[in-house]
Design a protein around this motif. Structure first.
Motif, PDB file in Angstrom:
ATOM      1  N   ASP A  26       0.871  -1.168   0.000  1.00  0.00           N
ATOM      2  CA  ASP A  26       0.000   0.000   0.000  1.00  0.00           C
ATOM      3  C   ASP A  26       0.908   1.216   0.000  1.00  0.00           C
ATOM      4  OD1 ASP A  26      -2.256  -1.549   0.132  1.00  0.00           O
ATOM      5  OD2 ASP A  26      -2.645  -1.192   2.258  1.00  0.00           O
ATOM      6  N   VAL A  35       4.056   7.101   2.630  1.00  0.00           N
ATOM      7  CA  VAL A  35       4.101   5.910   3.469  1.00  0.00           C
ATOM      8  C   VAL A  35       3.886   4.684   2.591  1.00  0.00           C
ATOM      9  CG1 VAL A  35       3.066   4.710   5.442  1.00  0.00           C
ATOM     10  CG2 VAL A  35       3.182   7.213   5.421  1.00  0.00           C
ATOM     11  N   GLU A  37       3.430   0.496   3.048  1.00  0.00           N
ATOM     12  CA  GLU A  37       3.224  -0.596   3.990  1.00  0.00           C
ATOM     13  C   GLU A  37       3.142  -1.905   3.225  1.00  0.00           C
ATOM     14  OE1 GLU A  37       0.771   1.692   7.513  1.00  0.00           O
ATOM     15  OE2 GLU A  37      -0.381   0.612   6.004  1.00  0.00           O
ATOM     16  N   THR A  38       3.804  -2.919   3.768  1.00  0.00           N
ATOM     17  CA  THR A  38       3.778  -4.236   3.137  1.00  0.00           C
ATOM     18  C   THR A  38       3.715  -5.309   4.220  1.00  0.00           C
ATOM     19  OG1 THR A  38       4.884  -5.699   1.554  1.00  0.00           O
ATOM     20  CG2 THR A  38       6.307  -4.350   2.923  1.00  0.00           C
ATOM     21  N   ALA A 101      12.233   2.894   8.415  1.00  0.00           N
ATOM     22  CA  ALA A 101      11.375   1.718   8.284  1.00  0.00           C
ATOM     23  C   ALA A 101      11.263   1.046   9.642  1.00  0.00           C
ATOM     24  CB  ALA A 101      11.949   0.754   7.254  1.00  0.00           C
ATOM     25  N   ILE A 107       3.780  -6.056   9.846  1.00  0.00           N
ATOM     26  CA  ILE A 107       3.695  -5.057   8.773  1.00  0.00           C
ATOM     27  C   ILE A 107       4.981  -4.242   8.763  1.00  0.00           C
ATOM     28  CG2 ILE A 107       2.462  -3.037   7.872  1.00  0.00           C
ATOM     29  CD1 ILE A 107       0.741  -5.520   7.784  1.00  0.00           C
ATOM     30  N   ARG A 109       6.507  -0.884   7.746  1.00  0.00           N
ATOM     31  CA  ARG A 109       6.013   0.467   7.436  1.00  0.00           C
ATOM     32  C   ARG A 109       7.220   1.348   7.145  1.00  0.00           C
ATOM     33  NH1 ARG A 109       4.167   5.478   9.916  1.00  0.00           N
ATOM     34  NH2 ARG A 109       2.175   6.029   8.980  1.00  0.00           N
ATOM     35  N   SER A 111       8.459   5.115   6.024  1.00  0.00           N
ATOM     36  CA  SER A 111       8.028   6.513   5.996  1.00  0.00           C
ATOM     37  C   SER A 111       9.109   7.345   5.322  1.00  0.00           C
ATOM     38  CB  SER A 111       7.795   7.035   7.414  1.00  0.00           C
ATOM     39  OG  SER A 111       6.784   6.279   8.048  1.00  0.00           O
TER      40      SER A 111
END
Length: 133
Positions: A26, A35, A37-38, A101, A107, A109, A111
Motif C-alpha cells: 500500500d 508511506v 506498507e507491506t 522503516a 507489517i 512500514r 516513511s
C-alpha cells in the motif's frame, strides 16, 4: 499488436531471472510523508533490505519456513517462503536519506518525508535558422 508480444517477452525474461514472490504494497501520502506498507508476517527484520534510489523504493529479502514437513503430501500449500522482491516508484520526490522503516505486527512500514517543492524557472530558448548562417 506485435509490440505487445515483444513487451510480454521482455517482461517474462525479467521475471524469470528472479524466482520469488512479490509482497503486496500500500502506498499513500500524508501532508508531509509518503508511506509504504507491506505485510511480511513471519519475516525477521534482519532478513529484509530496504533501499531507495532515484525515487524507486526496493524491498527485498527472504523468509525461511522453519517447520516445513518433509513429506510432500500437502492438500493445500499457500504459505510462502523463500525470497521476495518488490519495487515501487514513489509518487512524489522524497528526502531519500531521511527515510525510516519499522516492523510492527507483521507489517513493514516505510516513511519517507516529502522533499520541499522546487520552483521551476522558465527559460527562453532562441531558435537559430541554419540556412541563414
Amino acid at each position: 499488436m506485435e509490440d505487445i508480444f515483444k513487451s510480454l517477452a521482455a517482461l517474462r525474461k525479467t521475471t524469470s531471472l528472479y524466482k520469488g514472490f512479490a509482497p503486496a504494497m500500500d502506498v499513500y501520502e500524508t501532508k508531509d510523508t509518503v508511506v509504504v506498507e507491506t505485510p511480511l508476517a513471519g519475516v525477521r527484520p534482519e532478513d529484509v533490505q530496504v533501499q531507495v534510489e532515484k525515487g524507486v523504493l526496493t524491498v527485498q529479502g527472504s523468509h525461511k519456513k522453519e517447520h516445513e514437513i518433509d513429506e510432500k503430501n500437502y492438500y493445500q500449500k499457500e504459505m510462502r517462503s523463500g525470497s521476495f522482491y518488490r519495487q515501487v516508484v514513489l509518487p512524489v520526490a522524497v528526502v531519500e536519506d531521511k527515510i525510516n522503516a519499522e516492523f510492527e505486527d507483521g507489517i513493514l512500514r516505510i516513511s519517507a518525508p516529502k522533499a520541499a517543492p522546487t520552483s521551476s524557472k522558465k527559460v527562453q530558448i532562441q531558435i537559430k535558422n541554419k540556412k541563414s548562417e
